[in-house]
Design a protein around this motif. Structure first.
Motif, short mmCIF file in Angstrom:
data_model
loop_
_atom_site.label_atom_id
_atom_site.label_comp_id
_atom_site.label_asym_id
_atom_site.label_seq_id
_atom_site.Cartn_x
_atom_site.Cartn_y
_atom_site.Cartn_z
N PRO A 1 -1.73 -1.42 -3.60
CA PRO A 1 -1.82 -1.19 -5.04
C PRO A 1 -3.13 -1.65 -5.67
O PRO A 1 -3.59 -1.06 -6.65
CB PRO A 1 -0.63 -1.99 -5.61
CG PRO A 1 0.31 -2.14 -4.46
CD PRO A 1 -0.54 -2.19 -3.23
N LEU A 2 -3.75 -2.71 -5.13
CA LEU A 2 -5.00 -3.21 -5.70
C LEU A 2 -6.05 -2.11 -5.79
O LEU A 2 -6.84 -2.05 -6.74
CB LEU A 2 -5.52 -4.38 -4.85
CG LEU A 2 -6.86 -4.99 -5.27
CD1 LEU A 2 -6.75 -5.62 -6.66
CD2 LEU A 2 -7.33 -6.02 -4.25
N TYR A 3 -6.07 -1.23 -4.79
CA TYR A 3 -7.04 -0.13 -4.77
C TYR A 3 -6.38 1.21 -5.05
O TYR A 3 -7.01 2.25 -4.89
CB TYR A 3 -7.75 -0.08 -3.42
CG TYR A 3 -8.66 -1.26 -3.17
CD1 TYR A 3 -9.89 -1.35 -3.83
CD2 TYR A 3 -8.30 -2.29 -2.31
CE1 TYR A 3 -10.74 -2.43 -3.62
CE2 TYR A 3 -9.15 -3.37 -2.09
CZ TYR A 3 -10.37 -3.43 -2.75
OH TYR A 3 -11.19 -4.50 -2.54
N ASP A 4 -5.12 1.19 -5.45
CA ASP A 4 -4.37 2.42 -5.74
C ASP A 4 -4.38 3.37 -4.53
O ASP A 4 -4.63 4.57 -4.66
CB ASP A 4 -4.94 3.12 -6.98
CG ASP A 4 -3.99 4.18 -7.53
OD1 ASP A 4 -2.77 4.05 -7.29
OD2 ASP A 4 -4.47 5.14 -8.16
N ILE A 5 -4.13 2.80 -3.36
CA ILE A 5 -4.10 3.57 -2.12
C ILE A 5 -2.66 3.62 -1.61
O ILE A 5 -1.99 2.60 -1.52
CB ILE A 5 -5.00 2.95 -1.04
CG1 ILE A 5 -6.45 2.86 -1.53
CG2 ILE A 5 -4.94 3.75 0.25
CD1 ILE A 5 -7.37 2.10 -0.59
N SER A 6 -2.22 4.83 -1.27
CA SER A 6 -0.87 5.01 -0.74
C SER A 6 -0.93 5.32 0.76
O SER A 6 -1.86 5.99 1.22
CB SER A 6 -0.16 6.17 -1.45
OG SER A 6 -0.05 5.90 -2.83
N ALA A 7 0.05 4.82 1.49
CA ALA A 7 0.14 5.07 2.92
C ALA A 7 0.43 6.55 3.17
O ALA A 7 1.10 7.19 2.35
CB ALA A 7 1.23 4.20 3.54
N PRO A 8 -0.05 7.08 4.28
CA PRO A 8 -0.94 6.45 5.26
C PRO A 8 -2.41 6.59 4.83
O PRO A 8 -2.78 7.56 4.18
CB PRO A 8 -0.68 7.26 6.52
CG PRO A 8 -0.34 8.64 6.01
CD PRO A 8 0.37 8.43 4.70
N TRP A 9 -3.21 5.59 5.19
CA TRP A 9 -4.64 5.65 4.86
C TRP A 9 -5.45 5.03 5.99
O TRP A 9 -5.00 4.15 6.70
CB TRP A 9 -4.93 4.95 3.53
CG TRP A 9 -4.48 3.53 3.43
CD1 TRP A 9 -3.21 3.09 3.15
CD2 TRP A 9 -5.28 2.36 3.60
NE1 TRP A 9 -3.17 1.71 3.14
CE2 TRP A 9 -4.41 1.23 3.40
CE3 TRP A 9 -6.62 2.12 3.89
CZ2 TRP A 9 -4.87 -0.09 3.50
CZ3 TRP A 9 -7.08 0.81 3.98
CH2 TRP A 9 -6.20 -0.27 3.78
N HIS A 10 -6.65 5.55 6.15
CA HIS A 10 -7.54 5.12 7.23
C HIS A 10 -8.67 4.27 6.66
O HIS A 10 -9.22 4.59 5.61
CB HIS A 10 -8.12 6.33 7.96
CG HIS A 10 -7.10 7.12 8.70
ND1 HIS A 10 -6.34 8.10 8.09
CD2 HIS A 10 -6.69 7.07 9.98
CE1 HIS A 10 -5.51 8.62 8.99
NE2 HIS A 10 -5.71 8.02 10.14
N SER A 11 -9.01 3.23 7.38
CA SER A 11 -10.03 2.30 6.95
C SER A 11 -11.23 2.33 7.90
O SER A 11 -11.06 2.33 9.13
CB SER A 11 -9.46 0.88 6.90
OG SER A 11 -10.45 -0.06 6.58
#
Length: 199
Positions: A82-92
């Protein structure tokens, strides 16, 4: 990296670290790659077989859990951020860069072709743009590989550098010579934004 080989927490039935994220016990790609790299270095330094087994466990996990990412492969995070408003799945980019470093070592160390092929597949994911749920962002001067691929540019220095190190090792080792193109693009991108950092 060597301290990463002696992980003090729990290992799962595949022999890789389990960490706590927001109260959940998860297997996180960046932790697996760090564990594998630390174990590899510890094995090279001590020749203790347990470290070789740990490095191979991490490599095996990468092999079994790779998912398609564009024309390549990646290892997605399965939790929301949530800090970066990113929802799973995501690649780093940090996980991808460290995984690439580990796969390069696996290829050179064992001589097994499958680690070379996985490294080549891993490299191709560095070309997947943000718009396609990748972590590559085109900027005026080059590329930014996002550790946290949110909508706005953030260029986390650590994730960017680990991505560049993985690409550099892949190219310089000869395992993935063509990775030099993404390394050069990323270096130009980082040079563009470096003056904006505070320290």
């Amino acid at each position: 990296m060597i301290p990463k080989a002696d992980y003090p927490g729990k290992l799962n039935d595949e022999g890789v670290p389990v960490i706590s994220v927001a109260g959940q016990s998860l297997v996180v790609p960046v932790s697996i790659a760090l564990y594998g790299l630390g174990s590899y270095e510890a094995f090279i330094g001590t020749q203790k077989e347990r470290y070789a087994d740990q490095a191979l466990a991490a490599l095996g996990w990468l092999d079994r859990h790779a998912t398609p990412l564009g024309n390549g492969i990646g290892w997605p995070n399965t939790f929301n951020f949530p800090l970066y408003d990113i929802s799973a799945p995501w690649h780093s980019s940090i996980a991808q860069g460290l995984a690439l470093s580990l796969l390069v070592r696996g290829s050179l160390w064992t001589g097994e072709g499958k680690w070379r092929e996985l490294a080549r597949d891993c490299h191709r994911a560095f070309r997947v743009p943000m718009e396609s749920r990748g972590f590559c962002r085109k900027v005026e001067s080059g590329l930014i590989f996002e550790e946290y691929p949110e909508a706005r540019l953030n260029c986390v220095f650590n994730g960017m550098c680990q991505a560049l190190i993985g690409l550099w090792e892949a190219a310089q080792s000869g395992v993935v010579p063509e990775a030099s193109a993404e390394f050069d693009g990323g270096l130009r991108g980082l040079q563009q934004f470096l003056p904006q950092f505070d320290h």
